[in-house]
Design a protein around this motif. Structure first.
Motif, PDB file in Angstrom:
ATOM      1  N   GLN A   1       0.811  -1.215   0.000  1.00 19.95           N
ATOM      2  CA  GLN A   1       0.000   0.000   0.000  1.00 19.95           C
ATOM      3  C   GLN A   1       0.848   1.271   0.000  1.00 19.95           C
ATOM      4  OE1 GLN A   1      -3.379   0.462  -0.270  1.00 19.95           O
ATOM      5  NE2 GLN A   1      -3.369  -1.711  -0.744  1.00 19.95           N
ATOM      6  N   GLY A   2       2.008   1.232   0.615  1.00 21.06           N
ATOM      7  CA  GLY A   2       2.855   2.412   0.695  1.00 21.06           C
ATOM      8  C   GLY A   2       3.910   2.501  -0.388  1.00 21.06           C
ATOM      9  N   ALA A   3       3.865   1.581  -1.345  1.00 27.47           N
ATOM     10  CA  ALA A   3       4.892   1.556  -2.382  1.00 27.47           C
ATOM     11  C   ALA A   3       4.902   2.818  -3.233  1.00 27.47           C
ATOM     12  CB  ALA A   3       4.710   0.323  -3.269  1.00 27.47           C
ATOM     13  N   SER A   4       3.759   3.446  -3.416  1.00 33.44           N
ATOM     14  CA  SER A   4       3.700   4.634  -4.273  1.00 33.44           C
ATOM     15  C   SER A   4       4.117   5.907  -3.545  1.00 33.44           C
ATOM     16  CB  SER A   4       2.277   4.804  -4.823  1.00 33.44           C
ATOM     17  OG  SER A   4       1.373   5.020  -3.759  1.00 33.44           O
ATOM     18  N   LEU A   5       4.263   5.861  -2.217  1.00 32.50           N
ATOM     19  CA  LEU A   5       4.663   7.044  -1.452  1.00 32.50           C
ATOM     20  C   LEU A   5       6.180   7.225  -1.538  1.00 32.50           C
ATOM     21  CD1 LEU A   5       2.529   6.509   1.767  1.00 32.50           C
ATOM     22  CD2 LEU A   5       2.093   8.144  -0.074  1.00 32.50           C
ATOM     23  N   PRO A   6       6.641   8.431  -1.844  1.00 32.21           N
ATOM     24  CA  PRO A   6       8.093   8.660  -1.892  1.00 32.21           C
ATOM     25  C   PRO A   6       8.696   8.625  -0.487  1.00 32.21           C
ATOM     26  CG  PRO A   6       6.915  10.711  -2.293  1.00 32.21           C
ATOM     27  CD  PRO A   6       5.877   9.626  -2.207  1.00 32.21           C
TER      28      PRO A   6
ATOM     29  N   PRO B   1       6.786  11.306   2.721  1.00 38.03           N
ATOM     30  CA  PRO B   1       5.626  10.761   3.435  1.00 38.03           C
ATOM     31  C   PRO B   1       5.625   9.237   3.533  1.00 38.03           C
ATOM     32  CG  PRO B   1       4.984  11.521   1.264  1.00 38.03           C
ATOM     33  CD  PRO B   1       6.408  11.940   1.458  1.00 38.03           C
ATOM     34  N   GLY B   2       6.487   8.563   2.797  1.00 34.05           N
ATOM     35  CA  GLY B   2       6.497   7.102   2.836  1.00 34.05           C
ATOM     36  C   GLY B   2       7.582   6.504   3.691  1.00 34.05           C
ATOM     37  N   LEU B   3       8.468   7.340   4.260  1.00 37.04           N
ATOM     38  CA  LEU B   3       9.595   6.802   5.017  1.00 37.04           C
ATOM     39  C   LEU B   3       9.155   6.093   6.297  1.00 37.04           C
ATOM     40  CD1 LEU B   3      12.658   6.528   5.045  1.00 37.04           C
ATOM     41  CD2 LEU B   3      12.752   8.619   6.395  1.00 37.04           C
ATOM     42  N   LEU B   4       8.339   6.740   7.104  1.00 41.60           N
ATOM     43  CA  LEU B   4       7.902   6.130   8.363  1.00 41.60           C
ATOM     44  C   LEU B   4       7.035   4.891   8.124  1.00 41.60           C
ATOM     45  CD1 LEU B   4       7.868   6.206  11.456  1.00 41.60           C
ATOM     46  CD2 LEU B   4       5.851   7.642  11.303  1.00 41.60           C
ATOM     47  N   PRO B   5       6.006   4.959   7.249  1.00 43.61           N
ATOM     48  CA  PRO B   5       5.221   3.738   7.024  1.00 43.61           C
ATOM     49  C   PRO B   5       6.058   2.577   6.482  1.00 43.61           C
ATOM     50  CG  PRO B   5       4.086   5.643   6.111  1.00 43.61           C
ATOM     51  CD  PRO B   5       5.442   6.100   6.545  1.00 43.61           C
ATOM     52  N   ARG B   6       7.001   2.883   5.593  1.00 40.53           N
ATOM     53  CA  ARG B   6       7.845   1.830   5.027  1.00 40.53           C
ATOM     54  C   ARG B   6       8.756   1.249   6.098  1.00 40.53           C
ATOM     55  NH1 ARG B   6       9.951   3.946  -0.104  1.00 40.53           N
ATOM     56  NH2 ARG B   6       7.778   3.667  -0.631  1.00 40.53           N
ATOM     57  N   GLY B   7       9.320   2.103   6.946  1.00 40.60           N
ATOM     58  CA  GLY B   7      10.178   1.611   8.024  1.00 40.60           C
ATOM     59  C   GLY B   7       9.417   0.740   9.011  1.00 40.60           C
ATOM     60  N   LEU B   8       8.217   1.165   9.375  1.00 39.01           N
ATOM     61  CA  LEU B   8       7.386   0.352  10.276  1.00 39.01           C
ATOM     62  C   LEU B   8       7.002  -0.971   9.621  1.00 39.01           C
ATOM     63  CD1 LEU B   8       5.080   3.082  11.841  1.00 39.01           C
ATOM     64  CD2 LEU B   8       6.944   1.844  12.944  1.00 39.01           C
ATOM     65  N   ALA B   9       6.680  -0.934   8.328  1.00 38.77           N
ATOM     66  CA  ALA B   9       6.302  -2.169   7.622  1.00 38.77           C
ATOM     67  C   ALA B   9       7.471  -3.146   7.588  1.00 38.77           C
ATOM     68  CB  ALA B   9       5.828  -1.843   6.210  1.00 38.77           C
ATOM     69  N   PHE B  10       8.680  -2.644   7.314  1.00 44.96           N
ATOM     70  CA  PHE B  10       9.848  -3.528   7.327  1.00 44.96           C
ATOM     71  C   PHE B  10      10.089  -4.085   8.727  1.00 44.96           C
ATOM     72  CE2 PHE B  10      11.354  -1.617   3.239  1.00 44.96           C
ATOM     73  CZ  PHE B  10      11.470  -2.820   2.544  1.00 44.96           C
ATOM     74  N   GLY B  11       9.865  -3.274   9.756  1.00 49.51           N
ATOM     75  CA  GLY B  11       9.998  -3.756  11.129  1.00 49.51           C
ATOM     76  C   GLY B  11       8.999  -4.863  11.445  1.00 49.51           C
TER      77      GLY B  11
END
Length: 179
Positions: free
Chosen positions: A46-51, A60-70
């Protein structure tokens, strides 16, 4: 947590004398790890399109992507630990709690605008109360009343949010029929 490696507890000796390992049975930890992998994978998708940006210019995609990887990392870790330690078997899954909790959340989402906090909170608490077979109806009524008053006080008056306190629109017309 179950182990895939045979040991003295998982070996059986058939009549012909050959030694075989029993089949692996999924454990609660394995199921939790799979659920975390699915949740983290969904969040990454879902967050793949956020830079993501960079650490100097956070996107805007750094925090969601980091949490998802965690979350994915924790899921993998739990699954790997499941293969090294014995655990409780998955067994019977009681679907009553998740069904009623999900129903309560959906009821709140569907009733907050037409009925306001005055109607949505008691309906939500009532449905969520059915998640446990041990809950008594008196407890549900008292909890619904206390939470309704608390929600109206906090969200309606203290925080002055634009959440409707009472029925509005067609629900108000419906409520007028009972006066």
């Amino acid at each position: 947590m179950g182990s895939v490696l045979p040991n003295k507890d998982t070996l059986s000796v058939p009549e012909n004398g050959a030694t075989e390992a029993k089949s692996w049975v999924p454990t609660q930890d394995f199921a939790a790890g799979i659920a975390l992998l699915a949740l983290g994978g969904f969040a990454l998708y879902q967050g793949a399109s956020l830079p993501a940006g960079s650490l100097n210019a956070v996107g805007p995609g750094l925090l969601p992507r980091g949490l998802a990887f965690g979350i994915v990392f924790m899921g993998v870790l739990i699954i790997l630990l499941d293969f090294t330690r014995p655990g409780e078997h998955l067994g019977f899954v009681n679907l009553r709690p998740p069904i009623f909790i999900f129903s309560a959340l959906m009821a709140f989402a569907l009733t907050i605008k037409p009925l306001g906090l005055l109607g949505a909170v008691p309906i939500t608490v009532g449905l969520a109360g059915f998640a446990s077979a041990e809950t008594q109806w008196r407890e549900i009524v008292v909890l619904a009343a206390v939470l309704t008053v608390a929600c109206i006080a906090v969200f309606g008056y203290l925080l002055t949010l634009s959440i409707p306190v009472g029925p509005s629109g067609s629900a108000a017309a419906f409520a007028a029929l009972w006066k």
